[in-house]
Design an enzyme around this catalytic site. Structure first.
Site, PDB file in Angstrom:
ATOM      1  N   GLY A 180      14.775  15.068 -39.037  1.00 15.06           N
ATOM      2  CA  GLY A 180      13.606  15.539 -38.286  1.00 15.06           C
ATOM      3  C   GLY A 180      13.511  14.826 -36.954  1.00 15.06           C
ATOM      4  N   THR A 198      12.890   7.519 -37.111  1.00 15.01           N
ATOM      5  CA  THR A 198      12.083   8.279 -38.058  1.00 15.01           C
ATOM      6  C   THR A 198      10.618   7.998 -37.845  1.00 15.01           C
ATOM      7  OG1 THR A 198      11.482   8.681 -40.349  1.00 15.01           O
ATOM      8  CG2 THR A 198      12.438   6.547 -39.899  1.00 15.01           C
ATOM      9  N   ILE A 199       9.866   9.080 -37.772  1.00 18.61           N
ATOM     10  CA  ILE A 199       8.419   8.946 -37.658  1.00 18.61           C
ATOM     11  C   ILE A 199       7.848   8.390 -38.951  1.00 18.61           C
ATOM     12  CG2 ILE A 199       8.207  10.807 -35.968  1.00 18.61           C
ATOM     13  CD1 ILE A 199       7.018  11.636 -39.369  1.00 18.61           C
ATOM     14  N   ASP A 200       8.593   8.498 -40.056  1.00 15.33           N
ATOM     15  CA  ASP A 200       8.097   8.004 -41.346  1.00 15.33           C
ATOM     16  C   ASP A 200       8.018   6.482 -41.382  1.00 15.33           C
ATOM     17  OD1 ASP A 200       7.889  10.567 -42.454  1.00 15.33           O
ATOM     18  OD2 ASP A 200      10.011  10.583 -42.999  1.00 15.33           O
ATOM     19  N   MET A 231       1.846  13.571 -41.411  1.00  9.58           N
ATOM     20  CA  MET A 231       3.191  13.438 -41.971  1.00  9.58           C
ATOM     21  C   MET A 231       3.379  12.094 -42.658  1.00  9.58           C
ATOM     22  SD  MET A 231       5.602  15.276 -39.142  1.00  9.58           S
ATOM     23  CE  MET A 231       5.952  17.028 -39.338  1.00  9.58           C
TER      24      MET A 231
END
Lengths: 399, 399
Positions: free
Chosen positions: A12, A135-137, A182
């Site tokens: 992503g 990663t935005i996570d 998210m």
């Protein structure tokens, strides 16, 4: 004869992933040892098909604007290497004369990079592989944080204050708002949604994380209590929050589609919870689902995040030239009162397929909000102050 | 004896609605004729309950930050005056000694203001009423545009480029993205989502407006053709788009709840269309529903919009002091090559409950995208240039 470098992007995308790509390209261009810079279109999936471009021919104008253009300019993929694929990829790279491979991605991409590095070692192919975290996570282990997180954190921190003010103003019409953010199995983004909160009245009032099961009866009781206290309630829910039964909330009623890594795709917890609030509490509820807008917001790009993403890309090239392989660039926060970031390396085997959950020290079980330790951790990543908001003091007339 | 002014806010809030409030307060403070400035909490609904505050006592610190704080600092409502209510409101105002009433709102609020002005005239009460336009829908007649529109236009124009780049990068995983934007019965916001488009490849590729029925078979054919052409498709759908049967898409399967003005509440066209794409085209589709975040975005506040909202508020006070009543402030665009905005008045009776749809000259029937005339109209309202995006030129290697 010079070295040939190939770079790919995977997973992503983020608001600053192209800043890492630019860092790789500029560091490679600056090195006399590197004579060719190639790009894999759509990650290893395009590479397997032979879709490779010559990044050395891109114009200075394109490159200048690349660093701030969100998403993945090379194209991305979510492709899990099948048996035989590593050999096919290595064959492609050998025929291209590629010695150095940079893969910009998250957990799954680290796995891919590790498999390729390992297979090259087994087969004796002269290939070095370095991953650049993205990663935005924010769920990669070892690294202090991940490029991409600071920008989504900035988006959700501001969006919550903005949309929360909307609900406060409209409390007579739509008193309950649920905002879905998210964060795959980890509550880093949900926790960041609280970073604009200065006052108990400020949103969010309730935050639900993937790390803890959400009991629907408790949820309804908490929403009702918040509504009674403030006249409205603004709730953040992680897209992968699970019920007491361990199932993803908002997925059970709908189709469950999984991608090739086994991750769920269509889950709509905010929608599900909003309908539940309307049904059981008889309170009108809205839900906002900013979706991919939150991870890609140009206006909310964190300057810190942009710089660190760029430097992480540069560091990958330095590491390759130093002879390193099978490692990921990590971001290191030296201790001290002022935020700084330095760069190092960690073995891909210790990164791939590991998830770093939000630690209890940042959001203890049983607490409603993240701790000061989390705020101290996350605030420097936002890249600057958040907007200022005010409330009228409201001196009531006695009529 | 001095004049007393009361100001209220009503309807869905905007990112710049408090800038109008600040304009009213500052103009009233600057007038020696006005000796008291009151605020109605939660519009006429709070006023009916006697919830009135003294804005004259608010601190300079609060007022300084007020202009850029989104939403409605006084609180808002969606309250339709019932029989007898106008007299009750007028009674409240008489007892407060209020001579001047400013109501900041959209169509429904103009209706309320008009009813109050009319009733005051009938009963001989010395009350002047001026409305200040506010609506992200941009659907008020006569005025060139509405404060609030420029900021949501900026948000959706940027969000489409951002989220569209995400889909372009992820075309192998989720090739179809549907983004649901606001706009009650009018396609002004949907049209603004195209303002960042510079190239046919740029998003959005398809735009569906409330002004035209959406035939589901045509929709699927258009999505498929776009996908075949670009490898992905980014689609904008207005939240109030209707099918060939005249029914709101994404409402028919769910509950239909209407608010007190008869407007639908829970409609989810993007969700409905995404499920339809997956079912019939067998293409993975995502949907983003930024919801209230889009109308409230601090980072996307248009500087032009902030200034015009402020000046519209000031102009209302000037008009009241000039003896005007039963009118709304309008924004006027003088002809000429450079954008300018001046302020005037129009009778509330010609505003209330009229909707200005997107005219065919701005988005002709049968065309895929808005015209240059629309772009010339809307671009100055964005308050500055949009972010720059680039694409790699992609010089493919022949392997």
């Amino acid at each position: 004869m010079g070295l040939r470098l190939l770079v790919g992007q995977s997973g992503g995308p983020t608001a600053v992933m192209n800043s890492s790509l630019l860092g790789v390209i500029e560091a490679a261009r600056a090195s006399p040892a590197i004579t060719a810079i190639y790009g894999a279109v759509d990650g290893v999936e395009g590479l397997l098909e032979g879709q490779v471009i010559d990044l050395g021919r891109e114009s200075p104008t394109t490159l200048r604007a690349l660093g701030r253009t969100p998403a993945a300019a090379l194209g991305s993929c979510r492709y899990k290497l099948a048996p035989g694929d590593p050999d096919r990829v290595l064959d492609r790279l050998r025929r291209l004369g590629v010695d150095l491979f940079v893969y910009i991605g998250g957990n799954d991409s680290a796995d891919t990079a590790h498999l390729l590095a390992e297979r090259a070692r087994q087969t004796g192919q002269e290939l070095r592989v370095i991953a650049v975290p993205k990663t935005i996570d924010n769920d990669l282990p070892i690294t202090d944080h991940c490029p991409g997180y600071g920008s989504i954190a900035r988006f959700v921190a501001i969006a919550l204050q903005d949309a929360g003010r909307d609900t406060e103003a409209m409390h007579r019409v739509d008193p309950i708002k649920i905002i879905e953010v998210m964060g795959r199995n980890a509550g880093w983004v949900a926790a960041a949604s609280t970073l604009g909160k200065r006052d108990p009245r400020d949103p969010p009032h309730l935050v639900y994380l993937p790390e803890r099961p959400l009991d629907l009866d408790c949820f309804l009781a908490e929403v009702e209590a918040t509504y009674r206290r403030y006249g409205h309630a603004v709730i953040v829910v992680s897209e992968t929050v699970r019920g007491s039964d361990g199932k993803l909330i908002g997925a059970e009623e709908e189709r469950e589609i999984r991608d090739s890594f086994g991750h769920h795709r269509l889950v709509e917890p905010a929608r599900r919870l909003a309908l539940l609030v309307e049904k059981h509490l008889k309170l009108r509820a809205r839900y906002d689902r900013p979706g991919t807008i939150q991870r890609m917001s140009t206006p909310c790009q964190s300057e810190t995040d942009l710089i660190e993403a760029y430097e992480a890309g540069r560091h990958a090239v330095t590491a390759l030239l130093d002879g390193e392989t099978d490692r990921m660039v990590i971001l290191i926060r030296p201790p001290g009162p002022t935020y700084r970031c330095t760069y190092g390396l960690a073995p891909l085997a210790e990164i791939a397929n590991h998830e770093k959950r939000l630690p209890p020290a940042f959001f203890p079980e049983g607490e409603a909000m993240p701790t000061k330790a989390f705020r101290d951790y996350a605030e420097p990543l936002l890249g600057g102050p958040l907007p200022e908001y005010t409330r009228l003091q409201r001196f009531f007339l006695t009529l």
